[in-house]
Write a protein that holds these residues in place. Structure first.
Motif, mmCIF file in Angstrom:
data_model
loop_
_atom_site.group_PDB
_atom_site.id
_atom_site.type_symbol
_atom_site.label_atom_id
_atom_site.label_comp_id
_atom_site.label_asym_id
_atom_site.label_seq_id
_atom_site.Cartn_x
_atom_site.Cartn_y
_atom_site.Cartn_z
ATOM 1 N N UNK A 1 25.453 28.106 80.036
ATOM 2 C CA UNK A 1 26.478 27.445 80.830
ATOM 3 C C UNK A 1 27.673 28.369 81.043
ATOM 4 N N UNK A 2 28.063 28.538 82.293
ATOM 5 C CA UNK A 2 29.300 29.241 82.633
ATOM 6 C C UNK A 2 30.142 28.265 83.453
ATOM 7 N N UNK A 3 30.960 27.455 82.787
ATOM 8 C CA UNK A 3 31.672 26.385 83.482
ATOM 9 C C UNK A 3 32.799 26.862 84.397
ATOM 10 N N UNK A 4 33.214 28.098 84.281
ATOM 11 C CA UNK A 4 34.325 28.607 85.077
ATOM 12 C C UNK A 4 33.937 29.944 85.716
ATOM 13 N N UNK A 5 34.377 30.191 86.939
ATOM 14 C CA UNK A 5 34.079 31.472 87.593
ATOM 15 C C UNK A 5 34.632 32.694 86.849
ATOM 16 N N UNK A 6 35.604 32.500 85.967
ATOM 17 C CA UNK A 6 36.156 33.637 85.220
ATOM 18 C C UNK A 6 35.187 34.133 84.145
ATOM 19 N N UNK A 7 34.138 33.341 83.841
ATOM 20 C CA UNK A 7 33.135 33.762 82.874
ATOM 21 C C UNK A 7 33.391 33.326 81.442
ATOM 22 N N UNK A 8 34.443 32.576 81.198
ATOM 23 C CA UNK A 8 34.759 32.103 79.848
ATOM 24 C C UNK A 8 33.696 31.112 79.397
ATOM 25 N N UNK A 9 33.160 31.307 78.211
ATOM 26 C CA UNK A 9 32.109 30.430 77.698
ATOM 27 C C UNK A 9 32.612 29.607 76.532
ATOM 28 N N UNK A 10 32.296 28.316 76.584
ATOM 29 C CA UNK A 10 32.561 27.402 75.482
ATOM 30 C C UNK A 10 31.329 26.525 75.318
ATOM 31 N N UNK A 11 31.243 25.832 74.202
ATOM 32 C CA UNK A 11 30.088 24.967 73.971
ATOM 33 C C UNK A 11 30.209 23.695 74.810
ATOM 34 N N UNK A 12 29.115 22.997 74.956
ATOM 35 C CA UNK A 12 29.086 21.770 75.748
ATOM 36 C C UNK A 12 30.012 20.695 75.189
ATOM 37 N N UNK A 13 30.121 20.611 73.881
ATOM 38 C CA UNK A 13 30.992 19.613 73.272
ATOM 39 C C UNK A 13 32.450 19.872 73.661
ATOM 40 N N UNK A 14 32.884 21.119 73.578
ATOM 41 C CA UNK A 14 34.268 21.442 73.948
ATOM 42 C C UNK A 14 34.492 21.248 75.448
ATOM 43 N N UNK A 15 33.506 21.602 76.262
ATOM 44 C CA UNK A 15 33.611 21.386 77.702
ATOM 45 C C UNK A 15 33.783 19.894 78.000
ATOM 46 N N UNK A 16 32.986 19.069 77.326
ATOM 47 C CA UNK A 16 33.077 17.622 77.504
ATOM 48 C C UNK A 16 34.478 17.118 77.120
ATOM 49 N N UNK A 17 35.013 17.610 76.014
ATOM 50 C CA UNK A 17 36.349 17.183 75.574
ATOM 51 C C UNK A 17 37.414 17.595 76.584
ATOM 52 N N UNK A 18 37.317 18.813 77.105
ATOM 53 C CA UNK A 18 38.304 19.284 78.076
ATOM 54 C C UNK A 18 38.235 18.457 79.359
ATOM 55 N N UNK A 19 37.038 18.169 79.807
ATOM 56 C CA UNK A 19 36.874 17.426 81.064
ATOM 57 C C UNK A 19 37.241 15.957 80.932
ATOM 58 N N UNK A 20 37.000 15.354 79.778
ATOM 59 C CA UNK A 20 37.208 13.910 79.624
ATOM 60 C C UNK A 20 38.474 13.526 78.865
ATOM 61 N N UNK A 21 38.956 14.399 77.996
ATOM 62 C CA UNK A 21 40.115 14.054 77.179
ATOM 63 C C UNK A 21 41.268 15.038 77.346
ATOM 64 N N UNK A 22 40.974 16.185 77.940
ATOM 65 C CA UNK A 22 41.986 17.227 78.048
ATOM 66 C C UNK A 22 42.585 17.317 79.431
ATOM 67 N N UNK A 23 43.106 18.498 79.741
ATOM 68 C CA UNK A 23 43.799 18.713 81.008
ATOM 69 C C UNK A 23 42.875 19.204 82.127
#
Length: 63
Positions: free
Chosen positions: A32-54
């Motif tokens: 998973x590359x969720x951002x065009x800048x290439x920064x990688x995070x796990x799916x759990x953190x991605x879920x938290x950022x998208x649903x609970x974060x900014x």
């Protein structure tokens, strides 16, 4: 992947870890590359950022 990001993701055993939660990343996370800048995070953190974060990338701050 940039050398700088490899340094962040690598742990003592050489396995990649999420730079946010420091948990070992699985193959699904690494694919998973969720951002065009290439920064990688796990799916759990991605879920938290998208649903609970900014909803912004921790590295470049784009949505």
């Amino acid at each position: 992947m940039e050398e700088r990001q490899r340094a962040v993701l690598g742990d003592e055993d050489g396995g990649p870890t999420c730079p946010l939660c420091c948990e070992e990343m699985e193959s699904t996370d690494l694919a998973l590359l969720p951002c065009p800048c290439g920064y990688q995070i796990c799916l759990l953190c991605l879920h938290k950022i998208r649903n609970e974060g900014n909803k912004q990338c921790p590295a470049c701050r784009s949505e």
